[in-house]
Design an enzyme around this catalytic site. Structure first.
Site, PDB file in Angstrom:
ATOM      1  N   HIS A   1       1.024  -1.119   0.187  1.00 15.77           N
ATOM      2  CA  HIS A   1       0.192   0.094   0.069  1.00 15.77           C
ATOM      3  C   HIS A   1       0.864   1.230  -0.034  1.00 15.77           C
ATOM      4  O   HIS A   1       0.769   2.059  -0.820  1.00 15.77           O
ATOM      5  CB  HIS A   1      -0.835  -0.071   1.362  1.00 15.77           C
ATOM      6  CG  HIS A   1      -1.809   1.087   1.527  1.00 15.77           C
ATOM      7  ND1 HIS A   1      -2.915   1.245   1.306  1.00 15.77           N
ATOM      8  CD2 HIS A   1      -1.230   2.256   1.929  1.00 15.77           C
ATOM      9  CE1 HIS A   1      -3.684   2.517   1.819  1.00 15.77           C
ATOM     10  NE2 HIS A   1      -2.563   3.129   1.994  1.00 15.77           N
ATOM     11  N   GLU A   2       1.850   1.085   0.907  1.00 20.50           N
ATOM     12  CA  GLU A   2       2.547   2.565   1.004  1.00 20.50           C
ATOM     13  C   GLU A   2       3.606   2.646  -0.055  1.00 20.50           C
ATOM     14  O   GLU A   2       3.747   3.635  -0.745  1.00 20.50           O
ATOM     15  CB  GLU A   2       3.452   2.373   2.326  1.00 20.50           C
ATOM     16  CG  GLU A   2       2.597   2.367   3.628  1.00 20.50           C
ATOM     17  CD  GLU A   2       1.869   3.674   3.662  1.00 20.50           C
ATOM     18  OE1 GLU A   2       1.984   4.759   3.054  1.00 20.50           O
ATOM     19  OE2 GLU A   2       0.832   3.652   4.555  1.00 20.50           O
TER      20      GLU A   2
ATOM     21  N   HIS B   1       1.562   4.209  -2.928  1.00 15.97           N
ATOM     22  CA  HIS B   1       1.423   5.775  -2.862  1.00 15.97           C
ATOM     23  C   HIS B   1       2.568   6.176  -3.504  1.00 15.97           C
ATOM     24  O   HIS B   1       2.583   7.143  -3.986  1.00 15.97           O
ATOM     25  CB  HIS B   1       1.341   6.088  -1.310  1.00 15.97           C
ATOM     26  CG  HIS B   1       0.095   6.089  -0.665  1.00 15.97           C
ATOM     27  ND1 HIS B   1      -1.082   6.499  -1.316  1.00 15.97           N
ATOM     28  CD2 HIS B   1      -0.348   5.776   0.495  1.00 15.97           C
ATOM     29  CE1 HIS B   1      -2.089   6.176  -0.590  1.00 15.97           C
ATOM     30  NE2 HIS B   1      -1.591   5.794   0.623  1.00 15.97           N
TER      31      HIS B   1
ATOM     32  N   HIS C   1      -5.786   7.004  -2.430  1.00 11.08           N
ATOM     33  CA  HIS C   1      -6.431   6.011  -1.878  1.00 11.08           C
ATOM     34  C   HIS C   1      -7.716   5.662  -2.743  1.00 11.08           C
ATOM     35  O   HIS C   1      -8.036   6.829  -3.418  1.00 11.08           O
ATOM     36  CB  HIS C   1      -7.090   6.628  -0.291  1.00 11.08           C
ATOM     37  CG  HIS C   1      -5.756   6.305   0.426  1.00 11.08           C
ATOM     38  ND1 HIS C   1      -5.670   7.449   1.275  1.00 11.08           N
ATOM     39  CD2 HIS C   1      -5.269   5.383   0.732  1.00 11.08           C
ATOM     40  CE1 HIS C   1      -4.799   7.179   2.300  1.00 11.08           C
ATOM     41  NE2 HIS C   1      -4.316   6.015   1.948  1.00 11.08           N
TER      42      HIS C   1
ATOM     43  N   TYR D   1      -9.998   2.569   1.957  1.00 14.62           N
ATOM     44  CA  TYR D   1      -9.992   2.710   3.588  1.00 14.62           C
ATOM     45  C   TYR D   1     -11.033   1.494   4.102  1.00 14.62           C
ATOM     46  O   TYR D   1     -11.710   0.967   3.422  1.00 14.62           O
ATOM     47  CB  TYR D   1     -10.732   3.909   4.106  1.00 14.62           C
ATOM     48  CG  TYR D   1      -9.847   5.175   4.163  1.00 14.62           C
ATOM     49  CD1 TYR D   1      -8.437   5.327   3.757  1.00 14.62           C
ATOM     50  CD2 TYR D   1     -10.537   6.523   4.550  1.00 14.62           C
ATOM     51  CE1 TYR D   1      -7.775   6.281   3.877  1.00 14.62           C
ATOM     52  CE2 TYR D   1      -9.514   7.561   4.840  1.00 14.62           C
ATOM     53  CZ  TYR D   1      -8.535   7.571   4.384  1.00 14.62           C
ATOM     54  OH  TYR D   1      -7.432   8.872   4.616  1.00 14.62           O
TER      55      TYR D   1
HETATM   56 ZN   LIG Z   1      -2.587   5.134   2.292  1.00 13.75          ZN
END
Ligand SMILES: [Zn+2]
Length: 414
Positions: free
Chosen positions: A182-183, A186, A192, A239
């Protein structure tokens, strides 16, 4: 069976003492005895407790662990750090890495194994080239650190920084595979998922449940480039249901309530996450003959004539970890109908068919569908409501145990 035994031993030894009572073993013995299972099924009242014990604990995610402020600035959306340079330039979307080259450096305190696993995933599933560089390098690069929290810059900002670096922190609790990918996502340019301009068609933000100081985390970004990849509730970038909740209530509801359990997964990037990464970096341009994205599934398929459909392996018990989809397509002018003569899969846990289910999409391929488990469909007849008369069935069994005997349905075109 042998593997299950090993798992069981590990699971028991890791449990607190108060749970080491015989009732748990009784359930287990019943599971191990396939013929007994077929006859009796699982009726025990403590099944729910049992599953909570044996299910892997949900790791904490960034909304629970991250600070609001880092030494470098405020975290947007919970885990996105914006640089002063970015603010000055008014950058509003993730900038891609030049020539698909992503350079990185791993500091001594960072978790090398976890970082390399995340990098390997994106290397194997995209055309981005990842190259580790030394600390003296002048290449723009991601600097993996273990500071407080899990956070990253959005896209490549290092090329604008005088240090030629951008930090990506994987602090305590941040080294799970889903969080690492996930990071890194980014830092490659991903927002997101629920920031997408089209998110309101798929989820509803429950603003009254969001902590006042965190409402900005739920803003939409109208400039997201979605590259034709559909919105994905199962994205590793989405999220979870209660992120930044002021009262424990949900802050995000899926428009289709049966799909609520999909959001916030941190197992691994989804198929659509991979598809979007490939489109962002225009990976298809590099392929003279693009490989298929996936192998042919081992079960399921299209059904275009009347007959029966059943869980894999029927009349034997279905295997663990099965995931089979059937697309039932009648001739023009007729409707698919399925009638379940047998239906027995794992019962509900915490009020949902979380571990095993048959999802039935009566509205056809664009319908989110309903999830059924236990004996909910025994004797039931369901008919397509889709304009094309088609319907979709998807059967998923739990990865560790089998808790039912399966299903059989007749397929008719009416
Ligand atoms: Zn994030």
């Amino acid at each position: 069976m042998w593997l299950f035994g090993i798992f069981l031993l590990c699971g028991v030894s890791a449990m607190p003492n108060r749970y080491r009572d015989d009732s748990i073993f009784n359930v287990t013995k019943l599971q191990l005895d396939r013929s007994a299972l077929r006859e009796e099924e699982i009726k025990r009242a403590n099944l729910q407790e049992y599953f909570e014990l044996f299910d892997e604990p949900e790791p904490l995610d960034f909304h629970e662990t991250n600070p609001v402020l880092t030494p470098y600035g405020r975290l947007e959306e919970g885990d996105l750090l914006r640089s002063a340079e970015e603010d000055r330039k008014g950058v509003t979307s993730g900038e891609l890495w030049t020539d698909r080259r992503y350079n990185y450096e791993i500091t001594n305190d960072a978790s090398r194994a976890a970082i390399e696993a995340g990098i390997k995933f994106w290397r194997d599933h995209s055309c981005v080239q990842f190259q580790e560089v030394s600390s003296g390098s002048s290449e723009p690069r991601v600097l993996f650190v273990a500071e407080s929290g899990c956070w990253s810059m959005l896209g490549c900002t290092a090329k604008h920084a005088s240090s030629r670096t951008q930090k990506l922190s994987l602090g305590s609790g941040c080294t799970g595979f889903g969080t690492v990918t996930h990071e890194i996502g980014h830092s490659l340019g991903f927002y997101h998922e629920q920031s997408r301009s089209d998110r309101d068609e798929h989820v509803t933000i429950m603003w009254d449940n969001v902590k006042e100081a965190y409402k900005h985390n739920f803003k939409k970004v109208d400039t997201t480039q979605n590259h034709g990849v559909p919105y994905d509730l199962g994205s590793v970038m989405h999220y979870g249901s209660t992120y930044f909740s002021s009262n424990g209530g949900p802050t995000i509801l899926t428009r289709n309530p049966t799909l609520q359990g999909l959001i916030g997964q941190r197992n691994k990037p989804s198929f659509r996450d991979v598809a979007l990464m490939n489109r962002l970096y225009r990976c298809e341009e590099l392929c003279s003959s693009p490989p298929p994205y996936y192998p042919a599934p081992s079960c399921g398929g299209e059904i275009s004539s009347e007959g029966t459909v059943s869980s894999p392996g029927w009349p034997a018990l279905y295997p663990t970890g099965a995931d089979c989809s059937w697309w039932v397509r009648p001739p023009t002018g007729r409707r698919a109908r399925v009638t379940f003569t047998t239906f027995s899969i794992m019962q509900q846990v915490n009020g949902s068919c979380k571990y095993e289910y048959l999802s039935v999409r009566l509205g056809g391929v664009l319908d989110g569908g309903e999830m059924y488990c236990s004996k909910q469909l025994t004797g039931k007849q369901l008919t397509s409501t889709s304009p094309d008369g088609d319907l979709v069935l998807r059967f998923k069994s739990y990865k560790k145990y089998f808790m039912g005997s399966g299903f059989v349905a007749t397929v008719q075109f009416v």
